[in-house]
Scaffold this motif. Structure first.
Motif, PDB file in Angstrom:
ATOM      1  N   GLN A 277       0.737  -1.169  -0.029  1.00  0.00           N
ATOM      2  CA  GLN A 277       0.088  -0.031  -0.115  1.00  0.00           C
ATOM      3  C   GLN A 277       0.816   1.278  -0.041  1.00  0.00           C
ATOM      4  O   GLN A 277       0.395   2.365  -0.391  1.00  0.00           O
ATOM      5  CB  GLN A 277      -0.938   0.006   1.394  1.00  0.00           C
ATOM      6  CG  GLN A 277      -1.978  -1.130   1.334  1.00  0.00           C
ATOM      7  CD  GLN A 277      -2.837  -1.338   2.282  1.00  0.00           C
ATOM      8  OE1 GLN A 277      -2.475  -0.767   3.440  1.00  0.00           O
ATOM      9  NE2 GLN A 277      -4.000  -1.978   2.170  1.00  0.00           N
ATOM     10  N   PHE A 281      -0.917   3.143  -2.743  1.00  0.00           N
ATOM     11  CA  PHE A 281      -1.673   4.332  -2.308  1.00  0.00           C
ATOM     12  C   PHE A 281      -1.239   5.748  -2.858  1.00  0.00           C
ATOM     13  O   PHE A 281      -2.239   6.561  -3.275  1.00  0.00           O
ATOM     14  CB  PHE A 281      -1.968   4.322  -0.803  1.00  0.00           C
ATOM     15  CG  PHE A 281      -2.823   3.307  -0.035  1.00  0.00           C
ATOM     16  CD1 PHE A 281      -3.560   2.380  -0.978  1.00  0.00           C
ATOM     17  CD2 PHE A 281      -3.330   3.396   1.163  1.00  0.00           C
ATOM     18  CE1 PHE A 281      -4.366   1.518  -0.541  1.00  0.00           C
ATOM     19  CE2 PHE A 281      -3.986   2.649   1.787  1.00  0.00           C
ATOM     20  CZ  PHE A 281      -4.635   1.862   0.809  1.00  0.00           C
ATOM     21  N   PRO A 282       0.009   5.937  -2.974  1.00  0.00           N
ATOM     22  CA  PRO A 282       0.591   7.376  -3.707  1.00  0.00           C
ATOM     23  C   PRO A 282       0.118   7.055  -5.058  1.00  0.00           C
ATOM     24  O   PRO A 282      -0.092   8.327  -5.558  1.00  0.00           O
ATOM     25  CB  PRO A 282       1.967   6.925  -3.411  1.00  0.00           C
ATOM     26  CG  PRO A 282       2.085   6.159  -2.140  1.00  0.00           C
ATOM     27  CD  PRO A 282       1.079   5.311  -2.145  1.00  0.00           C
ATOM     28  N   ALA A 284      -2.654   6.018  -6.139  1.00  0.00           N
ATOM     29  CA  ALA A 284      -3.914   6.290  -6.274  1.00  0.00           C
ATOM     30  C   ALA A 284      -4.472   7.612  -5.954  1.00  0.00           C
ATOM     31  O   ALA A 284      -5.328   8.287  -6.468  1.00  0.00           O
ATOM     32  CB  ALA A 284      -4.916   5.467  -5.232  1.00  0.00           C
ATOM     33  N   GLU A 285      -3.765   8.182  -4.904  1.00  0.00           N
ATOM     34  CA  GLU A 285      -3.650   9.594  -4.776  1.00  0.00           C
ATOM     35  C   GLU A 285      -3.408  10.452  -5.873  1.00  0.00           C
ATOM     36  O   GLU A 285      -3.817  11.606  -6.093  1.00  0.00           O
ATOM     37  CB  GLU A 285      -2.810   9.776  -3.451  1.00  0.00           C
ATOM     38  CG  GLU A 285      -3.597   9.162  -2.231  1.00  0.00           C
ATOM     39  CD  GLU A 285      -2.655   9.289  -0.944  1.00  0.00           C
ATOM     40  OE1 GLU A 285      -1.535   9.862  -1.030  1.00  0.00           O
ATOM     41  OE2 GLU A 285      -2.819   8.614   0.037  1.00  0.00           O
ATOM     42  N   ALA A 286      -2.283  10.177  -6.355  1.00  0.00           N
ATOM     43  CA  ALA A 286      -1.635  10.934  -7.583  1.00  0.00           C
ATOM     44  C   ALA A 286      -2.503  11.123  -8.653  1.00  0.00           C
ATOM     45  O   ALA A 286      -3.053  12.245  -9.150  1.00  0.00           O
ATOM     46  CB  ALA A 286      -0.041  10.421  -8.223  1.00  0.00           C
ATOM     47  N   TRP A 287      -3.292   9.948  -9.087  1.00  0.00           N
ATOM     48  CA  TRP A 287      -4.253  10.036 -10.022  1.00  0.00           C
ATOM     49  C   TRP A 287      -5.555  10.682  -9.899  1.00  0.00           C
ATOM     50  O   TRP A 287      -5.987  11.383 -10.524  1.00  0.00           O
ATOM     51  CB  TRP A 287      -4.832   8.381 -10.337  1.00  0.00           C
ATOM     52  CG  TRP A 287      -5.695   8.294 -11.367  1.00  0.00           C
ATOM     53  CD1 TRP A 287      -5.523   8.175 -12.657  1.00  0.00           C
ATOM     54  CD2 TRP A 287      -7.070   8.274 -11.234  1.00  0.00           C
ATOM     55  NE1 TRP A 287      -6.542   7.935 -13.377  1.00  0.00           N
ATOM     56  CE2 TRP A 287      -7.734   8.255 -12.581  1.00  0.00           C
ATOM     57  CE3 TRP A 287      -8.045   8.125 -10.359  1.00  0.00           C
ATOM     58  CZ2 TRP A 287      -9.116   8.095 -12.821  1.00  0.00           C
ATOM     59  CZ3 TRP A 287      -9.393   8.221 -10.563  1.00  0.00           C
ATOM     60  CH2 TRP A 287     -10.042   8.204 -11.654  1.00  0.00           C
ATOM     61  N   SER A 288      -5.839  10.581  -8.583  1.00  0.00           N
ATOM     62  CA  SER A 288      -7.175  11.213  -8.048  1.00  0.00           C
ATOM     63  C   SER A 288      -6.817  12.821  -8.367  1.00  0.00           C
ATOM     64  O   SER A 288      -7.609  13.550  -8.727  1.00  0.00           O
ATOM     65  CB  SER A 288      -7.208  10.979  -6.718  1.00  0.00           C
ATOM     66  OG  SER A 288      -7.666   9.784  -6.567  1.00  0.00           O
ATOM     67  N   ARG A 289      -5.585  13.477  -7.686  1.00  0.00           N
ATOM     68  CA  ARG A 289      -5.381  14.643  -7.689  1.00  0.00           C
ATOM     69  C   ARG A 289      -5.087  15.404  -9.204  1.00  0.00           C
ATOM     70  O   ARG A 289      -5.775  16.431  -9.563  1.00  0.00           O
ATOM     71  CB  ARG A 289      -4.171  14.837  -7.367  1.00  0.00           C
ATOM     72  CG  ARG A 289      -4.027  14.666  -5.517  1.00  0.00           C
ATOM     73  CD  ARG A 289      -2.715  14.715  -4.708  1.00  0.00           C
ATOM     74  NE  ARG A 289      -2.352  16.279  -4.731  1.00  0.00           N
ATOM     75  CZ  ARG A 289      -1.233  16.453  -4.494  1.00  0.00           C
ATOM     76  NH1 ARG A 289      -0.192  15.699  -4.345  1.00  0.00           N
ATOM     77  NH2 ARG A 289      -0.870  17.755  -4.315  1.00  0.00           N
ATOM     78  N   ASP A 331       7.159  12.176  -6.598  1.00  0.00           N
ATOM     79  CA  ASP A 331       6.601  10.856  -5.996  1.00  0.00           C
ATOM     80  C   ASP A 331       6.724   9.752  -6.862  1.00  0.00           C
ATOM     81  O   ASP A 331       7.320   8.430  -6.460  1.00  0.00           O
ATOM     82  CB  ASP A 331       5.294  10.978  -5.583  1.00  0.00           C
ATOM     83  CG  ASP A 331       5.121  11.717  -4.287  1.00  0.00           C
ATOM     84  OD1 ASP A 331       6.035  12.280  -3.743  1.00  0.00           O
ATOM     85  OD2 ASP A 331       3.676  12.211  -3.990  1.00  0.00           O
TER      86      ASP A 331
END
Length: 381
Positions: A277, A281-282, A284-289, A331
């Motif tokens: 994770q 998780f990073p 997933a967060e990058a794609w969301s942003r 990242d």
């Protein structure tokens, strides 16, 4: 609300995706190492009409809407972030001249700009003022049917390869922002000299300083009304700031996709590292942003197309989106481990290149002032 592409947008992005993958991405790192103006790629982009996206059809441009121009610059940024400056400059200059220049000046320069035969730099920033653009000191004094320009411009994109510059100069020393005019200045004119910068990134766009020493231009080269250029420039920035946001998103999303592919295959402790994770998780967060940033930029361009206010929205595109994209690329470099730090991969170069947009066309601090004034009113901020 309809978020789907039009047929034209789908056709343009499909054609660009193939061109980007086969031509631009393959030469991205080489062009950085060479540090030379990318003449071959520039001409290929011109043949695809990328420098005439927003230029009116009567001057041989594509006359496309702002959203379509945004989709195009995002696609190009996936292959070579730096080649986007050709689209960005032509969009700024084309918009400014189409709205404000005389008909003879438009006829002389806009078809050449659209065809990629002329490169025109935007010359606003000076050594003592970037954010405080109204404080420029370059002077233009009338002499008969001419104006004589003296001063220095700093941080001029493409200046070492440009044929001309849109030079903002003070024509009324006592009028502040209401005393600024714009002139189309051929850069082979007597009295013009240029000096290149040694930048950490975006090396092939040949940024530098422009010096004007008694440079004489005819009154016909005045763009718009005398003393009326500052407001026109600020209105154009509202549009190009959204394009800048999409440039950054394109480069960051390409990096993220490369990172997802790498971390899916790279194994540690007997399994793909993506199963941790701390890796997934990073991502997933990058794609969301990036998705949120992308749609905000496209909405800003949609507002522009509808002639609706978008000053604060454009400030978000420039003030927040490059920061998001720099963070994502950093990242992704870390997720590649020590290999990401090498010049064998394009990640460190994208980090260097995109970093420049933290500063250019208005710093994050200036954009936050614009947003705060939108929320509170100018009298409170």
């Amino acid at each position: 609300m309809n978020f789907s592409y039009t047929d034209d947008q789908a056709s343009i992005t499909s054609a660009l995706n193939g061109f980007v993958a086969s031509t631009l991405l393959a030469g991205y790192m080489r062009r950085d190492r060479d540090g030379m103006f990318p003449e071959d790629a520039w001409q290929q982009m011109a043949e695809m009409g990328l420098f005439g996206l927003r230029i009116p059809g009567e001057y041989d441009g594509q006359e496309l809407d702002c959203v379509t121009a945004g989709l195009a610059i995002e696609a190009v940024a996936r292959g070579d972030f730096n080649l986007c400056y050709g689209i960005l400059n032509s969009a700024f200059v084309g918009d400014l001249m189409a709205r404000n220049a005389s008909e003879p000046l438009r006829r002389e320069w806009l078809p050449r700009l659209a065809a990629g035969d002329a490169r025109i730099s935007v010359c606003l920033t000076e050594p003592h003022c970037g954010s405080d653009a109204a404080a420029i000191r370059t002077r233009a004094e009338r002499d008969g049917d001419d104006f004589v320009l003296n001063g220095e411009k700093a941080s001029v994109t493409l200046v070492m390869a440009a044929d001309a510059g849109v030079v903002f100069a003070r024509t009324d020393p006592d009028a502040g922002s209401r005393g600024v005019s714009a002139f189309l200045v051929p850069l082979d004119a007597p009295g013009v000299t240029r000096h290149p910068y040694a930048d950490m990134g975006s090396k092939c766009i040949l940024r530098g300083s422009l010096f004007l020493d008694d440079v004489r231009v005819p009154e016909a080269n005045l763009i718009g009304k005398l003393n009326g250029a500052f407001g026109s420039a600020m209105q154009t920035f509202e549009y190009t700031r959204a394009l800048i946001g999409l440039m950054c998103v394109g480069a960051a999303m390409q990096t993220l996709e490369e990172t997802i592919a790498y971390t899916s295959q790279r194994k540690a402790f007997g399994q793909p590292i993506s199963r941790n994770q701390g890796v997934s998780f990073p991502a997933a967060e990058a794609w969301s942003r990036l998705e949120m940033a992308r749609w905000h930029c496209l909405r800003t361009l949609w507002l522009r197309d509808q002639n609706l206010p978008h000053n604060a929205e454009a400030a978000v595109c420039k003030g927040m989106v490059p920061e998001i994209c720099v963070d994502v690329i950093r990242d992704c470099l870390i997720l590649h481990g020590h290999y990401g730090y090498t010049q064998d991969l394009p990640i460190e170069q994208r980090l260097r290149d995109v970093c420049g947009q933290l500063i250019a066309d208005g710093t994050p601090q200036i954009q936050k002032i614009i947003i705060a004034r939108h929320l509170y009113g100018r009298e409170f901020v």
